[in-house]
Motif scaffolding. Sequence first.
Motif, PDB file in Angstrom:
ATOM      1  N   ASN A   2       4.580  -0.715  -9.831  1.00 20.95           N
ATOM      2  CA  ASN A   2       3.574  -1.720 -10.148  1.00 20.95           C
ATOM      3  C   ASN A   2       2.386  -1.053 -10.837  1.00 20.95           C
ATOM      4  N   TRP A   3       1.891  -1.659 -11.942  1.00 20.95           N
ATOM      5  CA  TRP A   3       0.830  -1.004 -12.722  1.00 20.95           C
ATOM      6  C   TRP A   3      -0.448  -0.848 -11.912  1.00 20.95           C
ATOM      7  N   ASP A   4      -0.809  -1.860 -11.112  1.00 21.36           N
ATOM      8  CA  ASP A   4      -2.029  -1.747 -10.312  1.00 21.36           C
ATOM      9  C   ASP A   4      -1.908  -0.599  -9.315  1.00 21.36           C
ATOM     10  N   ASP A   5      -0.739  -0.466  -8.674  1.00 19.11           N
ATOM     11  CA  ASP A   5      -0.526   0.661  -7.766  1.00 19.11           C
ATOM     12  C   ASP A   5      -0.532   1.985  -8.527  1.00 19.11           C
ATOM     13  N   THR A   6       0.015   1.967  -9.730  1.00 17.02           N
ATOM     14  CA  THR A   6       0.086   3.193 -10.532  1.00 17.02           C
ATOM     15  C   THR A   6      -1.302   3.683 -10.916  1.00 17.02           C
ATOM     16  N   ARG A   7      -2.212   2.776 -11.267  1.00  9.85           N
ATOM     17  CA  ARG A   7      -3.589   3.164 -11.606  1.00  9.85           C
ATOM     18  C   ARG A   7      -4.241   3.880 -10.434  1.00  9.85           C
ATOM     19  N   ILE A   8      -4.022   3.350  -9.250  1.00 13.01           N
ATOM     20  CA  ILE A   8      -4.614   3.974  -8.063  1.00 13.01           C
ATOM     21  C   ILE A   8      -3.951   5.318  -7.774  1.00 13.01           C
ATOM     22  N   GLN A  16      -8.146  13.504  -5.945  1.00 10.34           N
ATOM     23  CA  GLN A  16      -7.613  14.217  -4.778  1.00 10.34           C
ATOM     24  C   GLN A  16      -8.213  13.784  -3.440  1.00 10.34           C
ATOM     25  N   THR A  17      -9.066  12.763  -3.455  1.00 14.57           N
ATOM     26  CA  THR A  17      -9.564  12.178  -2.205  1.00 14.57           C
ATOM     27  C   THR A  17      -9.580  10.668  -2.353  1.00 14.57           C
ATOM     28  N   LEU A  18      -9.446   9.972  -1.206  1.00 16.08           N
ATOM     29  CA  LEU A  18      -9.526   8.511  -1.242  1.00 16.08           C
ATOM     30  C   LEU A  18     -10.882   8.047  -1.745  1.00 16.08           C
ATOM     31  N   ARG A  19     -11.926   8.729  -1.288  1.00 19.49           N
ATOM     32  CA  ARG A  19     -13.277   8.344  -1.700  1.00 19.49           C
ATOM     33  C   ARG A  19     -13.471   8.519  -3.201  1.00 19.49           C
ATOM     34  N   GLY A  20     -13.003   9.643  -3.729  1.00 19.83           N
ATOM     35  CA  GLY A  20     -13.157   9.892  -5.163  1.00 19.83           C
ATOM     36  C   GLY A  20     -12.376   8.896  -5.991  1.00 19.83           C
ATOM     37  N   ALA A  21     -11.153   8.584  -5.580  1.00 15.60           N
ATOM     38  CA  ALA A  21     -10.343   7.607  -6.316  1.00 15.60           C
ATOM     39  C   ALA A  21     -10.967   6.229  -6.264  1.00 15.60           C
ATOM     40  N   THR A  31      -8.638  -0.111   0.020  1.00 16.06           N
ATOM     41  CA  THR A  31      -7.746  -0.597  -1.035  1.00 16.06           C
ATOM     42  C   THR A  31      -6.890   0.534  -1.577  1.00 16.06           C
ATOM     43  N   VAL A  32      -7.514   1.691  -1.790  1.00 16.44           N
ATOM     44  CA  VAL A  32      -6.753   2.846  -2.286  1.00 16.44           C
ATOM     45  C   VAL A  32      -5.651   3.226  -1.290  1.00 16.44           C
ATOM     46  N   GLY A  33      -6.006   3.306  -0.024  1.00 21.47           N
ATOM     47  CA  GLY A  33      -5.020   3.668   0.980  1.00 21.47           C
ATOM     48  C   GLY A  33      -3.896   2.648   1.086  1.00 21.47           C
ATOM     49  N   ARG A  34      -4.254   1.364   1.003  1.00 19.47           N
ATOM     50  CA  ARG A  34      -3.239   0.314   1.113  1.00 19.47           C
ATOM     51  C   ARG A  34      -2.286   0.332  -0.080  1.00 19.47           C
ATOM     52  N   ARG A  35      -2.833   0.507  -1.286  1.00 20.01           N
ATOM     53  CA  ARG A  35      -2.000   0.554  -2.496  1.00 20.01           C
ATOM     54  C   ARG A  35      -1.079   1.770  -2.491  1.00 20.01           C
ATOM     55  N   LEU A  36      -1.598   2.900  -2.018  1.00 21.44           N
ATOM     56  CA  LEU A  36      -0.767   4.101  -1.958  1.00 21.44           C
ATOM     57  C   LEU A  36       0.388   3.894  -0.981  1.00 21.44           C
ATOM     58  N   ALA A  37       0.090   3.306   0.166  1.00 20.88           N
ATOM     59  CA  ALA A  37       1.149   3.048   1.142  1.00 20.88           C
ATOM     60  C   ALA A  37       2.203   2.096   0.571  1.00 20.88           C
ATOM     61  N   SER A  38       1.739   1.084  -0.186  1.00 18.91           N
ATOM     62  CA  SER A  38       2.664   0.132  -0.811  1.00 18.91           C
ATOM     63  C   SER A  38       3.562   0.829  -1.825  1.00 18.91           C
ATOM     64  N   LEU A  49       0.854  15.131   0.121  1.00 17.95           N
ATOM     65  CA  LEU A  49       0.604  15.799   1.386  1.00 17.95           C
ATOM     66  C   LEU A  49      -0.870  15.627   1.708  1.00 17.95           C
ATOM     67  N   ARG A  50      -1.160  15.143   2.921  1.00 16.72           N
ATOM     68  CA  ARG A  50      -2.546  14.977   3.345  1.00 16.72           C
ATOM     69  C   ARG A  50      -3.018  16.282   3.971  1.00 16.72           C
ATOM     70  N   THR A  51      -3.982  16.948   3.338  1.00 20.35           N
ATOM     71  CA  THR A  51      -4.482  18.230   3.832  1.00 20.35           C
ATOM     72  C   THR A  51      -5.989  18.133   4.052  1.00 20.35           C
ATOM     73  N   SER A  52      -6.556  19.167   4.655  1.00 21.24           N
ATOM     74  CA  SER A  52      -8.002  19.196   4.889  1.00 21.24           C
ATOM     75  C   SER A  52      -8.772  19.255   3.574  1.00 21.24           C
ATOM     76  N   ARG A  53      -8.115  19.712   2.516  1.00 24.55           N
ATOM     77  CA  ARG A  53      -8.772  19.801   1.210  1.00 24.55           C
ATOM     78  C   ARG A  53      -8.596  18.539   0.375  1.00 24.55           C
ATOM     79  N   GLY A  54      -7.765  17.615   0.864  1.00 25.28           N
ATOM     80  CA  GLY A  54      -7.547  16.401   0.102  1.00 25.28           C
ATOM     81  C   GLY A  54      -6.069  16.101  -0.054  1.00 25.28           C
ATOM     82  N   TYR A  55      -5.743  15.333  -1.057  1.00 27.31           N
ATOM     83  CA  TYR A  55      -4.372  14.885  -1.289  1.00 27.31           C
ATOM     84  C   TYR A  55      -3.706  15.783  -2.329  1.00 27.31           C
ATOM     85  N   SER A  56      -2.554  16.350  -1.953  1.00 23.95           N
ATOM     86  CA  SER A  56      -1.811  17.256  -2.832  1.00 23.95           C
ATOM     87  C   SER A  56      -0.434  16.663  -3.107  1.00 23.95           C
TER      88      SER A  56
END
Length: 290
Positions: A2-8, A16-21, A31-38, A49-56
């Motif tokens: 889905n394009w909306d999910d792809t943008r996120i 590399q972080t939910l806040r930054g995205a 919204t970012v977390g929900r779209r990523l899960a979808s 991979l969820r790490t202490s430094r962010g999303y890898s």
Amino acid sequence: MNWDDTRIFLALCREQTLRGAARALGVDQATVGRRLASLEHALGATLFLRTSRGYSLTAAGEVAMAAALNMESSAAELQRQILGMDDRMSGVVRVTTTDSFAIDVVIPAIARLHKAQPGIEVQLQASTQMLNLSKREADIAVRTLKPENPDLIVRRVARWSSAIFASADYVQARGVPEPGTAFAGHDLVLYQPYLDSGKEVTLGSEPITHGRIAMTCTSGLLVRRALINGLGIGEVPLPFGKAAGLVRLWPARECQLYDIWLVTHKDVRHTARVRVVIDIIAKAFATVSG
């Protein structure tokens, strides 16, 4: 995908972080977390991979990113091509340039345009960053560096000289430096990216080795304001220095010439509202004596 999910997904790849995205897209973190899960559920794969430094990115995420980048490129191309067919004198035109060019040239030009074409909304971003016109981050860019991308239409709108300036108060109090003394006994105002470039730093082809740096600035406009306030000697575009009432030092010495380029993407250059903004900005630069 889905394009909306792809943008996120792409925003999270880049930030590399939910806040930054979320900040980049103007949405909330939930919204970012929900779209990523979808998206992960739809693909049946873990993309990060969820790490202490962010999303890898995982291996699956790297494959997904390649496909997502292709989708982003195709979407941007579609937007550009449709925009290029638009003959309305209304709508948004996005312009990016430096703060100096924006304040002294572009804003007065757009003010004149607005009287004739009030339906055109100009979104102006003053930045030293090179926004990507192919991705429609902007429709028009005014730059001092000529891009090499063959998909971009490049037009030189001015050729200016830089010059060494100081305020009248500074010159009265400190005098004019002698050429060949490397600014001994004088305070200097420098452009920080120039210092960071690793090149030998000069002002008007004069080494600065015996001068004292009073201030560094991250934009040409800030350099000019510092000179107006008597902080020292600096190099600014000749027309801007003259317009600010600064005193030109060493007028017989030739300084660097540089070109100013107006850039747009080939797919949008015939859009009516983009065309009229291009023309008014180009005329404005042509009237400035450099």
